[in-house]
Motif scaffolding. Structure first.
Motif, PDB file in Angstrom:
ATOM      1  N   GLY A 176      -4.208  12.176  29.178  1.00 21.86           N
ATOM      2  CA  GLY A 176      -3.012  11.992  28.375  1.00 21.86           C
ATOM      3  C   GLY A 176      -2.287  13.300  28.112  1.00 21.86           C
ATOM      4  O   GLY A 176      -2.877  14.381  28.161  1.00 21.86           O
ATOM      5  N   VAL A 177      -0.989  13.173  27.865  1.00 23.91           N
ATOM      6  CA  VAL A 177      -0.189  14.353  27.515  1.00 23.91           C
ATOM      7  C   VAL A 177       0.554  14.083  26.214  1.00 23.91           C
ATOM      8  O   VAL A 177       0.828  12.941  25.853  1.00 23.91           O
ATOM      9  N   ASP A 178       0.884  15.165  25.509  1.00 24.32           N
ATOM     10  CA  ASP A 178       1.543  15.029  24.213  1.00 24.32           C
ATOM     11  C   ASP A 178       3.050  14.861  24.376  1.00 24.32           C
ATOM     12  O   ASP A 178       3.562  14.744  25.490  1.00 24.32           O
ATOM     13  N   ALA A 179       3.764  14.895  23.264  1.00 25.14           N
ATOM     14  CA  ALA A 179       5.214  14.647  23.285  1.00 25.14           C
ATOM     15  C   ALA A 179       5.964  15.700  24.093  1.00 25.14           C
ATOM     16  O   ALA A 179       7.065  15.454  24.583  1.00 25.14           O
ATOM     17  N   ALA A 180       5.353  16.890  24.265  1.00 27.80           N
ATOM     18  CA  ALA A 180       5.996  17.956  25.031  1.00 27.80           C
ATOM     19  C   ALA A 180       5.452  18.041  26.457  1.00 27.80           C
ATOM     20  O   ALA A 180       5.804  18.954  27.209  1.00 27.80           O
ATOM     21  N   GLY A 181       4.564  17.115  26.821  1.00 24.57           N
ATOM     22  CA  GLY A 181       4.039  17.092  28.184  1.00 24.57           C
ATOM     23  C   GLY A 181       2.789  17.928  28.393  1.00 24.57           C
ATOM     24  O   GLY A 181       2.302  18.049  29.523  1.00 24.57           O
TER      25      GLY A 181
ATOM     26  N   LEU B 213     -10.967  24.967  20.011  1.00 20.86           N
ATOM     27  CA  LEU B 213     -10.123  24.211  20.931  1.00 20.86           C
ATOM     28  C   LEU B 213      -9.014  23.545  20.107  1.00 20.86           C
ATOM     29  O   LEU B 213      -9.207  22.457  19.570  1.00 20.86           O
ATOM     30  N   PRO B 214      -7.865  24.210  19.982  1.00 21.21           N
ATOM     31  CA  PRO B 214      -6.821  23.702  19.092  1.00 21.21           C
ATOM     32  C   PRO B 214      -6.419  22.257  19.412  1.00 21.21           C
ATOM     33  O   PRO B 214      -6.267  21.890  20.569  1.00 21.21           O
ATOM     34  N   TYR B 215      -6.287  21.471  18.358  1.00 22.65           N
ATOM     35  CA  TYR B 215      -5.851  20.073  18.421  1.00 22.65           C
ATOM     36  C   TYR B 215      -6.818  19.165  19.188  1.00 22.65           C
ATOM     37  O   TYR B 215      -6.449  18.084  19.625  1.00 22.65           O
ATOM     38  N   ALA B 216      -8.076  19.608  19.353  1.00 17.91           N
ATOM     39  CA  ALA B 216      -9.071  18.722  19.967  1.00 17.91           C
ATOM     40  C   ALA B 216      -9.395  17.588  18.999  1.00 17.91           C
ATOM     41  O   ALA B 216      -9.409  17.769  17.784  1.00 17.91           O
ATOM     42  N   THR B 217      -9.639  16.425  19.545  1.00  9.82           N
ATOM     43  CA  THR B 217      -9.883  15.253  18.720  1.00  9.82           C
ATOM     44  C   THR B 217     -11.341  15.194  18.259  1.00  9.82           C
ATOM     45  O   THR B 217     -12.207  15.936  18.738  1.00  9.82           O
ATOM     46  N   MET B 218     -11.583  14.270  17.364  1.00 11.47           N
ATOM     47  CA  MET B 218     -12.928  13.971  16.881  1.00 11.47           C
ATOM     48  C   MET B 218     -13.371  12.687  17.580  1.00 11.47           C
ATOM     49  O   MET B 218     -12.733  11.658  17.432  1.00 11.47           O
ATOM     50  N   GLU B 219     -14.427  12.798  18.381  1.00 11.96           N
ATOM     51  CA  GLU B 219     -14.863  11.666  19.205  1.00 11.96           C
ATOM     52  C   GLU B 219     -16.224  11.130  18.761  1.00 11.96           C
ATOM     53  O   GLU B 219     -17.153  11.902  18.501  1.00 11.96           O
ATOM     54  N   ARG B 220     -16.371   9.829  18.770  1.00 16.27           N
ATOM     55  CA  ARG B 220     -17.661   9.185  18.515  1.00 16.27           C
ATOM     56  C   ARG B 220     -18.560   9.411  19.717  1.00 16.27           C
ATOM     57  O   ARG B 220     -18.133   9.259  20.862  1.00 16.27           O
TER      58      ARG B 220
ATOM     59  N   PRO C 157      -1.280  18.792  28.085  1.00 15.45           N
ATOM     60  CA  PRO C 157      -2.503  17.969  28.053  1.00 15.45           C
ATOM     61  C   PRO C 157      -3.050  17.823  26.636  1.00 15.45           C
ATOM     62  O   PRO C 157      -3.051  18.778  25.859  1.00 15.45           O
ATOM     63  N   ILE C 158      -3.500  16.623  26.335  1.00 15.70           N
ATOM     64  CA  ILE C 158      -4.142  16.341  25.053  1.00 15.70           C
ATOM     65  C   ILE C 158      -5.616  16.682  25.157  1.00 15.70           C
ATOM     66  O   ILE C 158      -6.264  16.371  26.170  1.00 15.70           O
ATOM     67  N   GLN C 159      -6.145  17.350  24.151  1.00 15.98           N
ATOM     68  CA  GLN C 159      -7.584  17.640  24.116  1.00 15.98           C
ATOM     69  C   GLN C 159      -8.291  16.453  23.464  1.00 15.98           C
ATOM     70  O   GLN C 159      -8.789  16.533  22.344  1.00 15.98           O
ATOM     71  N   GLY C 160      -8.280  15.356  24.191  1.00 15.09           N
ATOM     72  CA  GLY C 160      -8.862  14.124  23.705  1.00 15.09           C
ATOM     73  C   GLY C 160      -8.824  13.103  24.819  1.00 15.09           C
ATOM     74  O   GLY C 160      -8.441  13.427  25.956  1.00 15.09           O
ATOM     75  N   THR C 161      -9.204  11.886  24.515  1.00 16.66           N
ATOM     76  CA  THR C 161      -9.305  10.857  25.550  1.00 16.66           C
ATOM     77  C   THR C 161      -8.667   9.550  25.072  1.00 16.66           C
ATOM     78  O   THR C 161      -9.353   8.552  24.889  1.00 16.66           O
TER      79      THR C 161
END
Ligand SMILES: [Ca+2]
Ligand SMILES: [Ca+2]
Ligand SMILES: [Ca+2]
Length: 305
Positions: free
Chosen positions: A183-188, A156-163, A190-194
């Motif tokens: 959330g969405v990134d600088a280009a709009g 899952l590209p650019y997915a975050t590391m979550e506790r 979706p962010i793979q995170g929370t």
């Protein structure tokens, strides 16, 4: 799994320092909760960090600092690597969002702190220090690499590391599951995170069914083969799970369902007499709850005699 091994190492490190702090009455309530070390699809440099107050009282972050290696990001004053501070108190259960370089990193969620400095994709030591300089929380990944999360490569590209759960599970991290995100990134995109929201890993831990496989054990199995399990739904009624048993051959992608609609705990005698000998099998017991969240347990590979 490789990731599991890393996590174990971090647990030891974390418990070693948290123990004495708790005994002294220091507050470990604020934790490093999510690390977007891979950036976002809009740019690998678009990193961000989330803190969470797990305690029951507001925390004044005056004098607190996040460090990345030798770089210091004060949370209440604009100096060193801090470019902007908008909020430095954290309500109970609240999140603090640190965005790198500017507020468009997570473009639809307002940053609380804007900072400069990079999180290396090969790992970094990130610490949270209180006003006295005590280490309140830390992830020491400079030498061992990140235990979770993805950059441009990976499932899952650019997915975050979550506790997962700072209170119950200590320093255990998982990759954002791609299902619970915001959330969405600088280009709009979706962010793979929370960002500034509960982690998918936490939601999953608190709500997904947990399955324990009691049999079969590894090695060679006779016929019929007895599969035995027990499953619970942490947030649901005991009767609310759909249990299914599936098998796969030689690690194939596809699982073949043997039987469905079983009870939360029980055993099933699988008549495997028509299945080939001399190849490896795995049995998986999965439990699906009313929200379609799935938990599963898979046996180690075995052969039939
Ligand atoms: Ca933002
Ligand atoms: Ca990075
Ligand atoms: Ca989060």
């Amino acid at each position: 799994m490789k990731k599991g091994g890393r996590t174990t190492v971090m647990l030891v490190v974390s418990l070693g320092f948290l123990g004495p702090l708790v005994a002294l009455g220091a507050s470990p309530d604020v934790v490093l909760n999510e690390v977007a070390w891979g950036g976002t699809a809009a740019g690998g440099q678009d990193e961000w960090i989330e803190l969470r107050n797990c305690g029951a009282s507001p925390v004044d972050l005056a004098g607190w600092v996040v460090t990345i290696g030798d770089a210091r990001i004060p949370l209440s004053v604009v100096e060193e690597s801090t470019l902007e501070v908008r909020r430095s108190t954290l309500e109970p259960g609240g999140f603090l969002l640190l965005e790198r370089t500017d507020d468009t990193t997570v473009s639809d969620v307002a940053a609380d702190v804007i900072y400069k400095g990079a999180l290396s994709n090969t790992g970094a030591n990130v610490k949270l220090l209180d006003a006295m300089g005590n280490v309140v929380d830390q992830v020491l990944c400079a030498d061992v690499g990140w235990p979770a999360g993805c950059a441009s490569e990976g499932a899952l590209p650019y997915a975050t590391m979550e506790r997962v759960d700072p209170i119950e599970m200590g320093n255990v991290w998982r990759t954002n599951d791609g299902l619970v995100h915001c959330g969405v990134d600088a280009a709009g995109a979706p962010i793979q995170g929370t960002p500034r929201a509960a982690n998918s890993a936490t939601v999953d831990y608190l709500t997904a069914p947990r399955v324990q496989l009691l049999a079969p054990i590894a090695g060679e199995a006779g016929c019929p083969l007895v599969v035995q399990w027990q499953a619970i739904d942490p947030d649901g009624l005991p009767a609310g799970l759909q249990i299914a048993i599936a098998v796969r051959v030689e690690g194939a992608e596809e699982w073949t369902v043997l039987i469905e609609n079983l009870a939360n705990q029980g055993s099933f005698a699988w008549d495997c007499s028509s299945f080939a000998k001399g190849v490896t099998y795995e049995v998986r017991v999965s439990a699906t709850d009313w929200e379609d969240r799935v938990g599963a347990a898979t046996s180690t590979p075995f052969t039939l005699r």
